[in-house]
Design a protein around this motif. Structure first.
Motif, PDB file in Angstrom:
ATOM      1  N   LYS A  75       0.829  -1.204   0.000  1.00 52.54           N
ATOM      2  CA  LYS A  75       0.000   0.000   0.000  1.00 52.54           C
ATOM      3  C   LYS A  75       0.862   1.252   0.000  1.00 52.54           C
ATOM      4  CE  LYS A  75      -3.530   0.056  -0.475  1.00 52.54           C
ATOM      5  NZ  LYS A  75      -4.671  -0.224   0.370  1.00 52.54           N
ATOM      6  N   ALA A  76       1.956   1.242   0.753  1.00 50.74           N
ATOM      7  CA  ALA A  76       2.886   2.372   0.681  1.00 50.74           C
ATOM      8  C   ALA A  76       3.454   2.499  -0.727  1.00 50.74           C
ATOM      9  CB  ALA A  76       4.015   2.188   1.694  1.00 50.74           C
ATOM     10  N   LEU A  77       3.745   1.364  -1.354  1.00 49.21           N
ATOM     11  CA  LEU A  77       4.247   1.374  -2.729  1.00 49.21           C
ATOM     12  C   LEU A  77       3.238   2.004  -3.672  1.00 49.21           C
ATOM     13  CD1 LEU A  77       6.326   0.527  -4.867  1.00 49.21           C
ATOM     14  CD2 LEU A  77       5.230  -1.729  -4.924  1.00 49.21           C
ATOM     15  N   LEU A  78       1.965   1.634  -3.554  1.00 46.03           N
ATOM     16  CA  LEU A  78       0.933   2.186  -4.430  1.00 46.03           C
ATOM     17  C   LEU A  78       0.767   3.683  -4.223  1.00 46.03           C
ATOM     18  CD1 LEU A  78      -1.757  -0.651  -4.205  1.00 46.03           C
ATOM     19  CD2 LEU A  78      -0.465   0.014  -6.237  1.00 46.03           C
ATOM     20  N   PHE A  79       0.770   4.133  -2.978  1.00 43.06           N
ATOM     21  CA  PHE A  79       0.601   5.558  -2.715  1.00 43.06           C
ATOM     22  C   PHE A  79       1.784   6.365  -3.231  1.00 43.06           C
ATOM     23  CE2 PHE A  79      -2.923   5.057   0.408  1.00 43.06           C
ATOM     24  CZ  PHE A  79      -3.716   6.068  -0.085  1.00 43.06           C
ATOM     25  N   LYS A  95       8.450   4.804 -17.106  1.00 40.18           N
ATOM     26  CA  LYS A  95       8.503   3.341 -17.134  1.00 40.18           C
ATOM     27  C   LYS A  95       8.789   2.746 -15.760  1.00 40.18           C
ATOM     28  CE  LYS A  95      10.025   3.184 -21.957  1.00 40.18           C
ATOM     29  NZ  LYS A  95      11.112   2.801 -22.896  1.00 40.18           N
ATOM     30  N   VAL A  96       9.666   3.374 -14.997  1.00 42.85           N
ATOM     31  CA  VAL A  96      10.002   2.824 -13.677  1.00 42.85           C
ATOM     32  C   VAL A  96       8.783   2.884 -12.754  1.00 42.85           C
ATOM     33  CG1 VAL A  96      11.468   3.095 -11.646  1.00 42.85           C
ATOM     34  CG2 VAL A  96      12.417   3.452 -13.933  1.00 42.85           C
ATOM     35  N   THR A  97       8.122   4.030 -12.748  1.00 41.51           N
ATOM     36  CA  THR A  97       6.913   4.156 -11.928  1.00 41.51           C
ATOM     37  C   THR A  97       5.871   3.135 -12.345  1.00 41.51           C
ATOM     38  OG1 THR A  97       7.314   6.522 -11.565  1.00 41.51           O
ATOM     39  CG2 THR A  97       5.070   5.729 -11.244  1.00 41.51           C
ATOM     40  N   PHE A  98       5.728   2.922 -13.648  1.00 37.16           N
ATOM     41  CA  PHE A  98       4.773   1.931 -14.149  1.00 37.16           C
ATOM     42  C   PHE A  98       5.093   0.536 -13.616  1.00 37.16           C
ATOM     43  CE2 PHE A  98       4.151  -1.408 -17.394  1.00 37.16           C
ATOM     44  CZ  PHE A  98       2.770  -1.499 -17.330  1.00 37.16           C
ATOM     45  N   VAL A  99       6.336   0.141 -13.701  1.00 35.65           N
ATOM     46  CA  VAL A  99       6.720  -1.203 -13.236  1.00 35.65           C
ATOM     47  C   VAL A  99       6.494  -1.334 -11.733  1.00 35.65           C
ATOM     48  CG1 VAL A  99       8.655  -2.805 -12.960  1.00 35.65           C
ATOM     49  CG2 VAL A  99       8.371  -1.557 -15.105  1.00 35.65           C
ATOM     50  N   MET A 100       6.849  -0.312 -10.982  1.00 36.09           N
ATOM     51  CA  MET A 100       6.666  -0.360  -9.527  1.00 36.09           C
ATOM     52  C   MET A 100       5.179  -0.437  -9.162  1.00 36.09           C
ATOM     53  SD  MET A 100       9.676  -0.396  -8.195  1.00 36.09           S
ATOM     54  CE  MET A 100      10.106  -1.398  -9.621  1.00 36.09           C
ATOM     55  N   MET A 101       4.353   0.344  -9.871  1.00 30.13           N
ATOM     56  CA  MET A 101       2.923   0.322  -9.573  1.00 30.13           C
ATOM     57  C   MET A 101       2.307  -0.998 -10.024  1.00 30.13           C
ATOM     58  SD  MET A 101       0.422   3.565  -9.905  1.00 30.13           S
ATOM     59  CE  MET A 101      -0.809   3.810  -8.621  1.00 30.13           C
ATOM     60  N   LEU A 102       2.839  -1.573 -11.063  1.00 28.55           N
ATOM     61  CA  LEU A 102       2.383  -2.895 -11.502  1.00 28.55           C
ATOM     62  C   LEU A 102       2.657  -3.941 -10.422  1.00 28.55           C
ATOM     63  CD1 LEU A 102       1.253  -4.735 -13.734  1.00 28.55           C
ATOM     64  CD2 LEU A 102       3.603  -4.966 -14.597  1.00 28.55           C
ATOM     65  N   ILE A 103       3.822  -3.873  -9.808  1.00 29.72           N
ATOM     66  CA  ILE A 103       4.151  -4.804  -8.722  1.00 29.72           C
ATOM     67  C   ILE A 103       3.191  -4.616  -7.547  1.00 29.72           C
ATOM     68  CG2 ILE A 103       5.893  -5.353  -6.977  1.00 29.72           C
ATOM     69  CD1 ILE A 103       8.023  -4.704  -9.095  1.00 29.72           C
ATOM     70  N   GLY A 104       2.912  -3.348  -7.193  1.00 33.01           N
ATOM     71  CA  GLY A 104       1.954  -3.095  -6.126  1.00 33.01           C
ATOM     72  C   GLY A 104       0.573  -3.620  -6.448  1.00 33.01           C
ATOM     73  N   THR A 105       0.158  -3.479  -7.692  1.00 27.53           N
ATOM     74  CA  THR A 105      -1.158  -3.973  -8.118  1.00 27.53           C
ATOM     75  C   THR A 105      -1.201  -5.495  -8.068  1.00 27.53           C
ATOM     76  OG1 THR A 105      -1.464  -2.040  -9.532  1.00 27.53           O
ATOM     77  CG2 THR A 105      -2.832  -3.960 -10.003  1.00 27.53           C
ATOM     78  N   VAL A 164      -2.111 -11.861  -6.724  1.00 27.45           N
ATOM     79  CA  VAL A 164      -1.705 -12.714  -7.845  1.00 27.45           C
ATOM     80  C   VAL A 164      -0.750 -13.800  -7.335  1.00 27.45           C
ATOM     81  CG1 VAL A 164      -0.439 -12.786 -10.022  1.00 27.45           C
ATOM     82  CG2 VAL A 164      -2.043 -10.919  -9.559  1.00 27.45           C
ATOM     83  N   GLY A 165      -1.050 -15.018  -7.673  1.00 26.91           N
ATOM     84  CA  GLY A 165      -0.233 -16.161  -7.267  1.00 26.91           C
ATOM     85  C   GLY A 165      -0.817 -17.433  -7.840  1.00 26.91           C
ATOM     86  N   ILE A 166      -0.108 -18.518  -7.685  1.00 31.41           N
ATOM     87  CA  ILE A 166      -0.570 -19.808  -8.186  1.00 31.41           C
ATOM     88  C   ILE A 166      -1.108 -20.613  -7.008  1.00 31.41           C
ATOM     89  CG2 ILE A 166       0.070 -21.944  -9.358  1.00 31.41           C
ATOM     90  CD1 ILE A 166       2.320 -20.407 -10.718  1.00 31.41           C
ATOM     91  N   SER A 202      -8.314  -1.996  -9.059  1.00 30.18           N
ATOM     92  CA  SER A 202      -6.862  -1.864  -9.126  1.00 30.18           C
ATOM     93  C   SER A 202      -6.382  -1.858 -10.578  1.00 30.18           C
ATOM     94  CB  SER A 202      -6.194  -3.007  -8.353  1.00 30.18           C
ATOM     95  OG  SER A 202      -6.528  -2.956  -6.983  1.00 30.18           O
ATOM     96  N   TRP A 203      -6.926  -2.774 -11.384  1.00 34.10           N
ATOM     97  CA  TRP A 203      -6.541  -2.796 -12.798  1.00 34.10           C
ATOM     98  C   TRP A 203      -7.164  -1.644 -13.563  1.00 34.10           C
ATOM     99  CZ3 TRP A 203      -2.421  -5.164 -14.037  1.00 34.10           C
ATOM    100  CH2 TRP A 203      -2.023  -6.307 -13.343  1.00 34.10           C
TER     101      TRP A 203
END
Length: 664
Positions: free
Chosen positions: A361-365, A392-402, A408-410, A456-457
């Motif tokens: 959540k801190a990452l997303l904010f 691009k960096v912000t996008f990747v970081m926010m993608l990880i937070g999302t 997401v997992g198996i 989120s998406w």
């Protein structure tokens, strides 16, 4: 012992220096001093977590007395630091996130002229939260509790020249006072029941209370005119404590302050929502778990409120357009998950979700802050889009937070992001519990998981994909954030990816008892822990199915067919407006409390103060005196024959009085 005192008081030292001497030493020195002290605090906190939480510590919690505090009647408490596994977990959550927020703020607040004050508030906030989580008694906890309330007021209203920020700060302060009223009554009730406010004494007496059965018809507490026996009084005390938790953790009915807290700077949102103030309520119930375990009715209420909050906040998040408000309602919803876990007795799972949630959540904010920084302060996602190639960096970081928040997992494996481990196990625990509202809670959490995935998406697609919807001028100046803002994102992303996988076994798995060491209530036989792994496969798959469904719907509506949301909003206008206006809670509270209070005040002013008190009280008497003096003044004409006439009348009156007196 100095180590533990340093962890708590270093942020206070930073706050005092930056707050009182910030102008003298300058903004840069204030930033570096407070951030440097927080880095030291975070490192020490991780050391404590490794030695206390992960290590072999026997003999109960570590106690560090700071000073003698209150000695009055039956209350005898010291200002002591209580260090156990629960405290050590909260120390790394609070101090890690706070340190990264301090570091991030150096870049984000670069152009603000009041940076010393801002960093002083951040450090003060951190100190208050540290006082709360290291408390060894309820009075000390209440001190920290009120401290974070004060600091949140200062931070939310940091831009005090902005009317909406002032209103939001006041709203947060007032709504929290409602919850705090219940909390302080709960503290008083606990003292009446157990004769102490020290945790060790309370828990020891609670164990004896359980052995006695808590039954009996003897009245032990008079609460709001109700004569309560032991069991009823304990339920009442727990519900009052939970009322305090509802206010701080923005649970249903006392949630309205949390979205408005977005009026503060984005780093404030990350700190309040991820690691500090909103987790205080979860910490309170977890700390008092030996007490709550004795009241099944109170636990049922906790479960019910948590489930409703998770569902309610998720529905509102579906249609919000402010990027920070979407994440804010997400916080509200995730806190609902934590309270469901507490309500069904899965205390370890609740704290585990608090732990992982702090990272993603801190990452997303902070990613949202990076986006806002890139688009010149714009927060409406409808005026974004197409930002992926530019940041691009912000996008990747926010993608990880999302990926982390949507879980997401198996399934049936140990591969997944943090939310996959912490959120999914709460859903399983809700299903497996014996709570009367277990079925309802399970259904609400699964639906909330679907909505969480969708909004989120939706945020990701509206912000980073499709054609830019911002002006050409704004897009021309879009730029990636500086490294001082990106480094905190990298570190938080590591937590969002690995925290769930690495710590799963400790928080609620096979090493539960060895890890917590009595810091949380542990039932004999660990029934709740074994129940996690005895649910049907479909239950385990349910959050995964919900997550995938939410993603597919969001992809279709915002990538495949972007016109669909507007069509649905027109077709279901009433529902859309209902959700967009947050179930009209603000309007309802405005009607029930704000307008009625104003009407009562206006009535007392016009009718009571002016109509009665002024007319018949001091102003009325003063008016009569003025009338009399005006009449007397008229007698002072200045003509001699008028005075002679008055003297003759006086002589006649005197003679008449003497004649009547002699006749009698």
């Amino acid at each position: 012992m100095f180590l533990y005192k340093a962890i708590v008081f270093l942020p206070l030292i930073g706050a005092i220096i930056a707050g009182l001497f910030g102008r003298a030493i300058g903004a840069k020195a204030s930033e570096y001093l407070t951030t440097g002290l927080m880095i030291i605090t975070a490192v020490l906190s991780w050391y404590v977590f490794i030695t206390v939480g992960m290590g072999e510590v026997e003999g109960g919690p570590i106690k560090v007395e700071v000073l003698r505090w209150i000695q009055s009647g039956g209350i005898d408490v010291s200002w002591s630091l209580r260090i156990d596994t629960l405290t050590s977990v909260m120390l790394i959550v609070v101090n890690s996130v706070s340190t990264l927020v301090h570091l991030y703020s150096i870049g984000y607040m670069h152009h603000d002229p009041h940076r010393p004050r801002f960093f002083a508030y951040l450090s003060l906030f951190t100190f208050a939260m540290l006082m709360l989580i290291t408390s060894d008694n309820l009075a000390q906890m209440f001190f920290g509790w009120e401290g974070v309330g004060l600091a949140s007021y200062l931070l939310i209203g940091f831009w005090y020249k902005k009317p909406s920020a002032n209103a939001a700060a006041m709203k947060a302060f007032v709504v929290n006072r409602v919850g705090d009223f219940g909390f302080i009554l709960g503290i008083a009730s606990v003292f009446v029941l157990f004769g102490a406010i020290n945790f060790d004494t309370i828990f020891a007496n609670a164990a004896g209370f359980a052995k006695e059965g808590g039954a009996g018809t003897d009245v032990v507490l008079n609460l709001f005119g109700m004569q309560l026996n032991k069991a009823q009084a304990l339920t009442g005390a727990c519900l009052l404590l939970f009322m305090g938790a509802m206010g701080k953790s923005a649970q249903f009915l006392l949630h309205t302050w949390l979205p408005d807290a977005m009026e503060g700077p984005t780093p404030v949102s990350a700190l309040i929502h991820a690691a500090t103030m909103v987790t205080a309520g979860v910490f309170l119930v977890a700390r008092m778990s030996p007490l709550f375990e004795l009241s099944p009715d109170a636990l049922t209420v906790v479960t019910l409120i948590g489930a409703i909050t998770a569902f309610f906040a998720a529905t509102v998040g579906l249609v919000q357009n402010d990027i920070k408000r979407v994440i804010a309602y997400s916080t509200c919803s995730q806190l609902g998950y934590m309270f469901v876990a507490l309500g069904v007795g899965a205390y370890g799972a609740a704290i585990f979700h608090l732990f992982t949630h702090a990272f993603f959540k801190a990452l997303l904010f902070l990613c949202a802050g990076s986006v806002i920084h890139a688009v010149d302060g714009e927060q409406d996602m409808r005026r974004m889009g197409g930002l992926r190639p530019h940041i691009k960096v912000t996008f990747v970081m926010m993608l990880i937070g999302t990926l982390a928040i949507t879980g997401v997992g198996i399934p049936f494996t140990s591969f997944g992001f943090a939310g996959f481990f912490s959120k999914d196990v709460i859903i399983e625990a809700a299903y497996a519990s014996n709570s009367p509202v277990a079925g309802f809670a399970f259904a609400m959490l699964v639906i909330a998981a679907l909505f969480t995935s969708f909004y989120s998406w939706r945020l990701m697609f509206l912000t980073f994909f499709n054609k830019p919807r911002a002006s050409h001028e704004v897009m021309h100046h879009v730029h990636e954030s500086p490294q001082v803002m990106l480094v905190p994102l990298y570190l938080l992303a590591l937590g969002a990816i690995f925290a769930g996988w690495y710590f799963e076994g400790y928080f609620y798995g096979e090493e539960y008892a060895e890890f917590w060491k009595g810091a949380l209530f542990t039932a004999e036989g660990n029934d709740m822990l074994t129940a996690y792994h005895e649910v049907p496969p479909l239950v385990i798959l349910s959050p995964f199915i919900a997550m995938v469904t939410g993603f597919v719907i969001a992809w279709y509506m915002y990538i495949k067919s972007p016109s669909t949301p507007a069509v649905l909003a027109r077709q279901h206008r009433v529902l859309y407006q209902f959700l967009l206006n947050k179930w009209y809670f603000d309007e309802l509270y405005d009607f029930l409390f704000v307008r009625s209070a104003k009407a009562l005040g206006r009535f007392l002013w016009k009718k009571g103060d002016v109509g009665v008190i002024d007319n018949y009280g001091p102003n009325g008497i003063a008016a009569r005196v003025v009338d009399v003096t005006n009449r007397v003044v008229r007698l002072q004409s200045g003509y001699l024959y008028h005075y002679a006439f008055a003297m003759l009348i006086g002589v006649a009156a005197l003679v008449t009085w003497m004649m009547l007196g002699s006749a009698l």
